[in-house]
Enzyme design. Sequence first.
Site, short mmCIF file in Angstrom:
data_model
loop_
_atom_site.label_atom_id
_atom_site.label_comp_id
_atom_site.label_asym_id
_atom_site.label_seq_id
_atom_site.Cartn_x
_atom_site.Cartn_y
_atom_site.Cartn_z
N SER A 1 -4.97 0.73 17.60
CA SER A 1 -6.05 1.60 17.16
C SER A 1 -7.11 1.76 18.25
O SER A 1 -7.35 0.84 19.03
CB SER A 1 -6.70 0.98 15.92
OG SER A 1 -7.94 1.58 15.66
N ALA A 2 -7.76 2.89 18.23
CA ALA A 2 -8.87 3.15 19.15
C ALA A 2 -9.99 2.13 18.99
O ALA A 2 -10.82 1.96 19.89
CB ALA A 2 -9.43 4.55 18.90
N ARG B 1 -23.33 4.34 7.96
CA ARG B 1 -22.46 3.25 7.50
C ARG B 1 -22.45 2.17 8.58
O ARG B 1 -22.26 2.49 9.76
CB ARG B 1 -21.05 3.80 7.26
CG ARG B 1 -20.05 2.80 6.75
CD ARG B 1 -18.74 3.44 6.34
NE ARG B 1 -17.99 3.99 7.45
CZ ARG B 1 -16.78 4.56 7.35
NH1 ARG B 1 -16.21 4.68 6.15
NH2 ARG B 1 -16.16 5.03 8.40
N ASN C 1 0.84 -1.20 0.00
CA ASN C 1 0.00 0.00 0.00
C ASN C 1 0.88 1.26 0.00
O ASN C 1 0.55 2.24 0.66
CB ASN C 1 -0.92 -0.02 1.23
CG ASN C 1 -2.05 0.99 1.11
OD1 ASN C 1 -2.56 1.23 0.01
ND2 ASN C 1 -2.41 1.60 2.22
N PHE D 1 4.44 -0.83 11.81
CA PHE D 1 3.34 -0.18 11.09
C PHE D 1 2.73 -1.12 10.04
O PHE D 1 1.72 -0.77 9.43
CB PHE D 1 3.84 1.03 10.30
CG PHE D 1 4.42 2.14 11.11
CD1 PHE D 1 3.62 3.03 11.81
CD2 PHE D 1 5.80 2.36 11.14
CE1 PHE D 1 4.16 4.08 12.53
CE2 PHE D 1 6.35 3.41 11.84
CZ PHE D 1 5.54 4.28 12.55
N TYR E 1 -10.55 -6.32 10.88
CA TYR E 1 -9.39 -5.43 11.06
C TYR E 1 -9.20 -5.11 12.55
O TYR E 1 -8.11 -5.23 13.10
CB TYR E 1 -9.58 -4.14 10.25
CG TYR E 1 -8.61 -3.04 10.67
CD1 TYR E 1 -7.27 -3.09 10.32
CD2 TYR E 1 -9.05 -1.96 11.46
CE1 TYR E 1 -6.38 -2.11 10.73
CE2 TYR E 1 -8.17 -0.97 11.88
CZ TYR E 1 -6.84 -1.05 11.51
OH TYR E 1 -5.95 -0.08 11.92
N LYS F 1 -6.09 -6.10 15.51
CA LYS F 1 -5.39 -5.20 16.44
C LYS F 1 -5.54 -5.71 17.88
O LYS F 1 -4.60 -5.74 18.65
CB LYS F 1 -5.94 -3.78 16.34
CG LYS F 1 -5.64 -3.08 15.02
CD LYS F 1 -4.17 -2.80 14.85
CE LYS F 1 -3.86 -2.18 13.50
NZ LYS F 1 -2.44 -2.24 13.15
N ASP G 1 -20.31 2.00 12.21
CA ASP G 1 -19.80 3.28 12.72
C ASP G 1 -20.30 3.55 14.14
O ASP G 1 -21.50 3.43 14.41
CB ASP G 1 -20.26 4.44 11.83
CG ASP G 1 -19.32 4.70 10.67
OD1 ASP G 1 -18.18 4.17 10.68
OD2 ASP G 1 -19.71 5.43 9.73
#
Length: 338
Positions: A124-125, A292, A35, A80, A149, A153, A295
């Site tokens: 990530s949060a 969405r 990416n 990362f 995803y 994490k 969310d």
Amino acid sequence: MKIFLAGGAGYIGTHTAVELLNNGYEVVIVDDYANSCPEAVARVEELTGKKVALYEADVQDEQAMERIMRAEKPDTVIHFAGLKAVGESVQQPLRYYRNNINTTLSLLEAMEAVGVDKFIFSSSATVYGAQNPSPYKEDMPKGLCTNPYGWTKSMMEQILADAVVAYPRLGVVLLRYFNPIGAHESGRIGEDPQGIPNNLMPYVSQVAIGQRQELTIFGNDYDTPDGTCLRDYIHVVDLAEGHLKAVEFSENHQGIDVFNLGTGKPYSVLDIVNTFQEVNQVPVKYTIGPRRAGDLPICYADASKAKAVLGWEAKKTLADMCRDSWNWQKHNPKGYRK
Ligand code: NAD
Ligand code: UDP
């Protein structure tokens, strides 16, 4: 000191590399360009006037990681290297679990073999899940994630927590990012999404430059002041400085510690659109669409632990974030592709 950036050619990695190089660190970047592209690293070198040791490799390849670590002898690894598109992770969960978890395992195995013992992880949060109320604090129990995803994490945090028990020399810093946006103020490096952007700010920028017709705001019927979702947007350069502080902290650190990297200030989707238009004097056409799936209405950090322990706090404003995002987009309408 030398810092090994797995996935360092990406958006957050390149900004972190600039801060590290400007502060006297040596930098090794390993990336398979899944990416990203080598041009991003060339621009890091151009901005800093310093060389990066650059390796093209899949971070899942433990032997390659061991070889590079033996050759470079890094002091600290920052991880990362992950796939990060939430929607794609729902379509291709196995690819996400394989890539994200294998990269973590192979880095830890190579570090153990070579004797590198400081590890900083891009979390990530999203690991707080829907059950915890914002502002999120590091001592809240992790929640249930809404997509693969997020689960990668959460699982990787668990793997790292288990690893520090078994390998007492190991020091792990988990950095839970909120919503990174913006770009280096030079406009030379920035976020370069492939295809249709999933995230708000690149979408807004592409509408402003005329590459996309209009933004769809995903729902304006949330229980928030203007009905659109609230997020903790953080300038990527502030985030990069957070990594610098984490590297300093990790020098004398063992065990595992977790820090939120956010501003602690929630802004709505409409705040972003309005500020972007005002600061940059460009129109952003939008329409209101349905919510969405997945969310959360509100997500922002309690950022006090990073301030107290790392001596770090975000300094840049929403106007800075919108200005720098647009500056990058304007000067690089096709991203790193000329
Ligand atoms: P990015 O996609 O720009 O950077 C990730 C880099 O990792 C890319 O250069 C990609 O080519 C590389 N990569 C992926 N798999 C690899 C592999 N197997 N081997 C070698 N390289 C590989 O993403 P980013 O925004 O810079 O994010 C960096 C990290 O931060 C990711 O782990 C991401 O999940 C996490 N994160 C990002 C955000 C965000 O909104 N950008 C938020 C929270 C957490
Ligand atoms: N969003 C939106 N339209 C878009 C992309 C995002 O309205 O085209 C909203 C989304 O619903 C969320 C916020 O912008 O409330 C931030 O979304 P993003 O995907 O950037 O980050 P997330 O917080 O989901 O990780």
